[in-house]
Scaffold this motif. Structure first.
Motif, mmCIF file in Angstrom:
data_model
loop_
_atom_site.group_PDB
_atom_site.id
_atom_site.type_symbol
_atom_site.label_atom_id
_atom_site.label_comp_id
_atom_site.label_asym_id
_atom_site.label_seq_id
_atom_site.Cartn_x
_atom_site.Cartn_y
_atom_site.Cartn_z
ATOM 1 N N ARG A 96 0.825 -1.200 0.000
ATOM 2 C CA ARG A 96 0.000 0.000 0.000
ATOM 3 C C ARG A 96 0.872 1.268 0.000
ATOM 4 N NH1 ARG A 96 -4.456 -1.672 4.615
ATOM 5 N NH2 ARG A 96 -5.314 -3.517 3.508
ATOM 6 N N ASN A 97 2.052 1.109 0.519
ATOM 7 C CA ASN A 97 2.914 2.273 0.669
ATOM 8 C C ASN A 97 3.951 2.385 -0.454
ATOM 9 O OD1 ASN A 97 1.566 2.842 3.116
ATOM 10 N ND2 ASN A 97 2.955 1.472 4.219
ATOM 11 N N ILE A 98 4.473 1.274 -0.856
ATOM 12 C CA ILE A 98 5.525 1.276 -1.879
ATOM 13 C C ILE A 98 5.171 0.269 -2.964
ATOM 14 C CG2 ILE A 98 7.341 2.022 -0.256
ATOM 15 C CD1 ILE A 98 8.202 -0.891 -0.086
ATOM 16 N N SER A 99 5.872 0.390 -4.074
ATOM 17 C CA SER A 99 5.673 -0.575 -5.165
ATOM 18 C C SER A 99 6.512 -1.835 -4.880
ATOM 19 C CB SER A 99 6.101 0.043 -6.502
ATOM 20 O OG SER A 99 5.286 1.139 -6.832
ATOM 21 N N ILE A 100 5.866 -2.960 -4.970
ATOM 22 C CA ILE A 100 6.508 -4.250 -4.654
ATOM 23 C C ILE A 100 6.621 -5.079 -5.941
ATOM 24 C CG2 ILE A 100 6.372 -6.355 -3.284
ATOM 25 C CD1 ILE A 100 6.880 -3.896 -1.623
ATOM 26 N N ARG A 101 7.737 -5.755 -6.072
ATOM 27 C CA ARG A 101 7.922 -6.723 -7.171
ATOM 28 C C ARG A 101 8.105 -8.114 -6.559
ATOM 29 N NH1 ARG A 101 6.040 -3.146 -9.311
ATOM 30 N NH2 ARG A 101 6.784 -1.925 -11.095
ATOM 31 N N TYR A 102 7.301 -9.045 -7.108
ATOM 32 C CA TYR A 102 7.285 -10.420 -6.578
ATOM 33 C C TYR A 102 8.042 -11.367 -7.547
ATOM 34 C CZ TYR A 102 3.565 -8.456 -3.722
ATOM 35 O OH TYR A 102 2.846 -7.687 -2.883
ATOM 36 N N SER A 103 8.675 -12.368 -6.978
ATOM 37 C CA SER A 103 9.369 -13.406 -7.787
ATOM 38 C C SER A 103 9.398 -14.719 -7.013
ATOM 39 C CB SER A 103 10.786 -12.939 -8.118
ATOM 40 O OG SER A 103 11.569 -12.821 -6.940
ATOM 41 N N ILE A 104 9.621 -15.781 -7.790
ATOM 42 C CA ILE A 104 9.736 -17.124 -7.172
ATOM 43 C C ILE A 104 11.015 -17.761 -7.683
ATOM 44 C CG2 ILE A 104 7.275 -17.525 -6.787
ATOM 45 C CD1 ILE A 104 7.201 -19.093 -9.404
ATOM 46 N N HIS A 145 9.627 -14.239 -3.136
ATOM 47 C CA HIS A 145 10.410 -13.072 -2.726
ATOM 48 C C HIS A 145 9.620 -11.792 -3.029
ATOM 49 C CE1 HIS A 145 13.969 -15.682 -2.455
ATOM 50 N NE2 HIS A 145 13.469 -16.257 -3.557
ATOM 51 N N ALA A 146 9.829 -10.774 -2.171
ATOM 52 C CA ALA A 146 9.208 -9.451 -2.366
ATOM 53 C C ALA A 146 10.296 -8.393 -2.212
ATOM 54 C CB ALA A 146 8.079 -9.226 -1.373
ATOM 55 N N VAL A 147 10.501 -7.574 -3.246
ATOM 56 C CA VAL A 147 11.526 -6.530 -3.231
ATOM 57 C C VAL A 147 10.896 -5.230 -3.697
ATOM 58 C CG1 VAL A 147 13.405 -8.161 -3.605
ATOM 59 C CG2 VAL A 147 12.290 -7.094 -5.558
ATOM 60 N N ASN A 148 11.555 -4.103 -3.367
ATOM 61 C CA ASN A 148 11.079 -2.815 -3.855
ATOM 62 C C ASN A 148 11.625 -2.546 -5.234
ATOM 63 O OD1 ASN A 148 13.727 -2.139 -3.419
ATOM 64 N ND2 ASN A 148 13.334 -0.977 -1.543
ATOM 65 N N MET A 149 11.420 -1.329 -5.694
ATOM 66 C CA MET A 149 11.830 -1.011 -7.053
ATOM 67 C C MET A 149 13.335 -0.942 -7.169
ATOM 68 S SD MET A 149 9.048 -0.963 -8.637
ATOM 69 C CE MET A 149 9.608 -0.278 -10.183
ATOM 70 N N ASN A 150 14.008 -0.761 -6.031
ATOM 71 C CA ASN A 150 15.470 -0.755 -6.052
ATOM 72 C C ASN A 150 16.065 -2.133 -5.885
ATOM 73 O OD1 ASN A 150 15.535 2.058 -6.310
ATOM 74 N ND2 ASN A 150 15.326 2.327 -4.079
ATOM 75 N N GLY A 151 15.214 -3.100 -5.802
ATOM 76 C CA GLY A 151 15.703 -4.471 -5.634
ATOM 77 C C GLY A 151 16.020 -4.829 -4.215
ATOM 78 N N GLU A 152 15.638 -3.973 -3.273
ATOM 79 C CA GLU A 152 15.900 -4.257 -1.878
ATOM 80 C C GLU A 152 14.769 -5.104 -1.320
ATOM 81 O OE1 GLU A 152 16.194 -0.470 -0.123
ATOM 82 O OE2 GLU A 152 18.162 0.010 -1.000
ATOM 83 N N ARG A 153 15.159 -6.046 -0.500
ATOM 84 C CA ARG A 153 14.179 -6.956 0.072
ATOM 85 C C ARG A 153 13.338 -6.216 1.088
ATOM 86 N NH1 ARG A 153 16.139 -12.052 3.503
ATOM 87 N NH2 ARG A 153 16.318 -10.381 5.097
ATOM 88 N N VAL A 154 12.049 -6.379 0.923
ATOM 89 C CA VAL A 154 11.134 -5.756 1.864
ATOM 90 C C VAL A 154 10.440 -6.790 2.745
ATOM 91 C CG1 VAL A 154 10.764 -3.758 0.368
ATOM 92 C CG2 VAL A 154 9.281 -5.750 0.151
ATOM 93 N N GLU A 155 10.497 -8.058 2.313
ATOM 94 C CA GLU A 155 9.900 -9.131 3.106
ATOM 95 C C GLU A 155 10.866 -10.317 3.115
ATOM 96 O OE1 GLU A 155 7.259 -9.011 4.826
ATOM 97 O OE2 GLU A 155 5.990 -7.433 3.995
ATOM 98 N N SER A 156 10.795 -11.041 4.173
ATOM 99 C CA SER A 156 11.589 -12.294 4.211
ATOM 100 C C SER A 156 10.954 -13.312 3.258
ATOM 101 C CB SER A 156 11.629 -12.843 5.635
ATOM 102 O OG SER A 156 12.269 -11.937 6.492
ATOM 103 N N PRO A 157 11.785 -14.103 2.532
ATOM 104 C CA PRO A 157 11.226 -15.107 1.608
ATOM 105 C C PRO A 157 10.374 -16.127 2.356
ATOM 106 C CG PRO A 157 13.576 -14.778 1.202
ATOM 107 C CD PRO A 157 13.263 -14.076 2.493
ATOM 108 N N ILE A 158 9.339 -16.571 1.692
ATOM 109 C CA ILE A 158 8.480 -17.607 2.269
ATOM 110 C C ILE A 158 8.583 -18.875 1.410
ATOM 111 C CG2 ILE A 158 6.883 -15.963 3.309
ATOM 112 C CD1 ILE A 158 5.012 -16.420 0.948
ATOM 113 N N ASP A 159 8.451 -20.029 2.048
ATOM 114 C CA ASP A 159 8.539 -21.330 1.378
ATOM 115 C C ASP A 159 7.175 -21.749 0.893
ATOM 116 O OD1 ASP A 159 11.297 -21.665 1.773
ATOM 117 O OD2 ASP A 159 10.930 -22.355 3.831
#
Length: 814
Positions: A96-104, A145-159
């Motif tokens: 809601r606050n920042i743009s998130i990019r998701y990957s697996i 994985h969830a990272v911001n637009m700078n590629g910084e991790r914003v969430e810990s990876p989940i299995d």
């Protein structure tokens, strides 16, 4: 989203999963899975939130609540799509606050097999891109994985755990299409036969991979259609009924079906295989002889002969221990004359003679024979009464040869038995007691020809004096072989050996060795001649021997002395200090120890010669000892020279005589000698004057009228007359040079008296080499010696015939 709302979402998911797992019957669950797998069914996507990160104050220690465990994602295999098909939605509460990019990441995403799963990097929706196959891979482990637009991790990876739900898409498979098993005939119900196994690639923890077995058919249906059953879970085939009999049914063929879904024929998949069950043989059929009695016959004194053939029947498997027959003779042959050999191909028993039988002792044999198998009978099977039979063997009488009861027969006699002495009676016996036959005797081997035998009673009589010292006597024993022949049909003969042991008598005087020796002219301590006594007799007619010198002439004992060394040896030596060199004949008398003793006077030639320092005779001394002086030696040499000269003179004379014979003048001068023209036939052409030949004179005449029209008495001579050839005197091959005239006259006489000889010169006889010639006949040359003939025409033939014209034409010599 608040923490409580997040918990409510997870509780909702757990409740939904619990309801689905606890649904009712198998059919309803099957329908639900098929509906879910259909593309029309779109379940609401599950939203998976990243766990919220909680910060801890450095001053205040707060308790952190445990996050929910993310349940696995179940995906049915073989889904029909459409693809990509959404599985879950992944979200972070910070989107809601920042743009998130998701990957697996993980196997199936960025690791092989790649791109099976994908995710929308903005919306966080995860998709499956193709149908899954549980038999290839049953689960996947991914990380979100969830990272911001700078590629910084914003969430810990989940299995994320994705499980592929198994579908019943594989049939049970047998490793082989045909299985082979065996079971003994007569087996009881419940006997294990064989094992079959089918493998299903589906999940064996579910009904999709649970296989059940059943028998579809059995061939043949004898004795009942259901002789076997199969354990539905293990695949073990066992017998369910008695009555297996290899002699009736040797093999069964069974069709086995394997079905998954725990054997549910409505939903399960099936496959089949064939089980071939062979009924193995047991010895449940004893062998049975085809007849209660058998018979045969055998000639006496014959072995290795088949006299009877026993046939047997056995319904067990041929050429197996249950079928192979073993025959035994249980009575009627205590000595063991017969044995029974089994034929490996026919199983027949061949009664064979192994010890010769005698008609005079047993005219017939009554044998009792029993037959068994190599393998013992099966439990509960009794021997057949037909396993025992009687065999009658008749013995055929044949004419047996006479035999000598004592063979060889030994007798003892002193040597010197005179001719005509009866030694013994060497008679033979005829084993054929039931035949009236006579025996006649003859001598087969008598090396020294000393014996004869009476041809009717076998009496042995000497024909010469028996001598133990003969070369035919070995170890004092003389052997002779005799033949006894009966008058049977056919005649038979036997041989016997007579051994005569000859007792020695003193009939041989001893002798001395050596016959010649040499000794030094002067007496020496060790000088002497060792002499040995030999006697062809044996103890006690041999040594010890007595050696002595005769008393006459007196010079023997004056010059010589003999001393005994032992019983067989003595030494002859000089008595005087010196004895003139020469050859001396010294007589020595030797006497044996026989009773009565025998003596022998032996002469020893002793050469007395001068010796060197070693005691050996010198060369001059040896010559002198031989009795030859210098004059005698010179005379011998002169005789040899004269003999050689005579031989040389004779050889020279023979050569001179041969040379004179070759150069001796003939009756005519050598330059006028025409014998070469007559006798030499190896010329093949003359000089230039002889090369011009008219070959037309040698051709075949066109007409024979001039020959046929000739008066009687005139005939062609190039055709041999058809009359017997006369025998005329043989002419010498090479005439003596001085007898050429006689040679020619003899040839003329032979030609005149030979009606078959050609009229041309008999010295030039040519074979006929044509059937005719155009030249005139030479028959006008009459060789008859009767009447006058004019030879003057020879003077016109040139100088080569000049001498012949002078000899026969009577012309004057120039």
């Amino acid at each position: 989203m608040s923490e409580y709302s997040h918990i409510r979402e997870w509780r909702f998911l757990v409740t939904v999963l619990t309801i689905r797992v606890e649904q009712g019957k198998e059919g309803e669950r099957k329908e639900e899975e098929e509906v879910k797998a259909s593309p029309e069914f779109q379940a609401p996507p599950t939203v998976i939130m990243f766990p919220r990160q909680r910060e801890m104050s450095s001053k205040v220690l707060r308790r952190q609540k445990r996050d929910w465990v993310i349940p696995p994602i179940n995906v049915p295999e073989n889904s029909r799509g459409p693809f990509p098909q959404m599985l879950v939605s992944i979200r972070s509460d910070q989107d809601r606050n920042i743009s998130i990019r998701y990957s697996i990441t993980g196997v199936g995403a960025d690791q092989p097999p790649n791109e099976v799963f994908s995710i929308d990097p903005v919306a966080g929706k995860m998709f499956v891109t193709k149908p899954l196959d549980r038999e290839r891979r049953s689960s996947y482990h991914l990380r979100a994985h969830a990272v911001n637009m700078n590629g910084e991790r914003v969430e810990s990876p989940i299995d994320l755990y994705i499980y592929v739900i198994d579908m019943n898409d594989n049939r049970p498979e047998f490793k082989n299409q045909v299985y082979n098993g065996s079971v003994d005939e007569g087996s009881k119900p419940g006997t294990f036969v064989m094992h079959l196994a089918a493998f299903d690639n589906d999940d064996n923890t579910t009904a999709n991979g649970m296989v059940r077995y059943r028998i579809l058919s059995q061939t043949p249906h004898s004795p009942i259609p259901n002789m076997f059953t199969i354990n539905s879970e293990t695949g073990d085939i066992v017998t369910v009924a008695a009555g297996l009999d290899r002699e009736k049914v040797s093999q069964y063929s069974i069709i086995v079906q394997a079905t998954d879904m725990e054997g549910n024929l409505n939903f399960g998949l099936s496959n089949t295989a064939t089980a071939i069950i062979s009924v193995t043989d047991i010895n449940d059929n004893p062998p049975e002889l085809t007849s209660r009695t058998f018979s045969g016959e055998v000639p006496e004194n014959r072995v290795n002969v088949v006299v009877a053939n026993l046939t047997v029947i056995d319904r067990d498997q041929p050429h197996s221990p249950n079928w192979n027959a073993v025959y035994r003779i249980i009575s009627g042959d205590p000595i063991g004359h017969f044995t029974i050999i089994t034929d490996q191909h026919t199983n027949d028993g061949m009664v064979t003679v192994v010890k010769p039988v005698d008609f005079e002792q047993n005219r017939a044999f009554m044998l009792t024979v029993v037959v068994n198998n190599q393998a013992p009978l099966a439990s509960g099977i009794q021997s057949s009464l037909q396993s025992t039979s009687g065999v009658t063997i008749s013995v055929v009488d044949i004419n047996e040869p006479p035999y000598f009861p004592t063979n060889p027969k030994s007798i003892r006699f002193e040597e010197g038995v005179p001719a005509g002495t009866s030694l013994t009676t060497f008679s033979a016996s005829d084993p054929d007691r039931f035949m009236q036959q006579s025996i006649r005797y003859s001598k087969l081997a008598d090396p020294a020809d000393w014996l004869s035998i009476n041809n009717t009673n076998g009496q042995i009589i000497t024909t010469a004096t028996l001598d133990r010292e003969s070369i035919y006597v070995k170890n004092n024993i003389y052997e002779a072989t005799f033949l006894a022949v009966d008058n049977g049909s056919p005649m038979a003969s036997g041989t016997g050996t007579l051994q005569i042991y000859l007792i020695d008598v003193n009939d041989n005087a001893p002798s001395l060795l050596p016959r010649e020796s040499q000794i030094c002219e002067r007496i020496n301590r060790n000088a002497g001649i060792n002499i040995t006594a030999a006697d062809t007799d044996t103890d006690p007619n041999v040594g010890p021997f007595v050696f002595e010198l005769p008393t006459f002439p007196a010079s023997i004992r004056r010059n010589w002395t003999v001393s005994r060394l032992n019983g067989d040896y003595a030494r002859l030596s000089l008595r005087t200090q010196y004895l003139e060199p020469g050859v001396y004949e010294v007589p020595v008398i030797v006497t044996d120890s026989g009773n009565p003793p025998l003596s022998n006077r032996s002469i020893i030639k002793v050469k007395v010669c001068p010796c060197d320092e070693n005691g050996d005779c010198t060369l001059v001394g040896a010559v002198a000892a031989a009795g030859l002086g210098t004059g005698a030696i010179i005379a011998i040499l002169i005789c040899i020279i004269i003999l050689l000269s005579m031989v040389l003179v004779f050889v020279l004379w023979m050569k001179r005589r041969e040379k004179e014979r070759q150069t001796k003048q003939l009756l005519i001068d050598p330059e006028d000698d025409v014998r070469d023209n007559i006798l030499k036939y190896d010329e093949e052409g003359g000089g230039e004057e002889d090369q011009d030949y008219d070959l037309s004179q040698l051709q075949q005449p066109d007409s024979l009228e001039h020959i046929i029209s000739k008066p009687p008495g005139v005939r062609r001579v190039d055709e041999r007359p058809i009359i017997p050839e006369s025998q005329y005197p043989i002419r010498p091959v090479v005439p003596h040079p001085g007898d050429i005239g006689d040679f020619i006259n003899e040839g003329l006489r032979a030609a005149d008296n030979d009606p078959t000889a050609p009229p041309y010169d008999s010295l030039l006889v040519f074979d006929y080499e044509g059937s005719g010639s155009t030249v005139g006949s030479v028959s006008s040359l009459n060789s008859s010696s009767t009447g006058d003939q004019d030879y003057d025409y020879l003077n016109d033939w040139g100088p080569r015939f000049k001498k012949l014209a002078d000899m026969y034409g009577g012309g004057d010599d120039e």
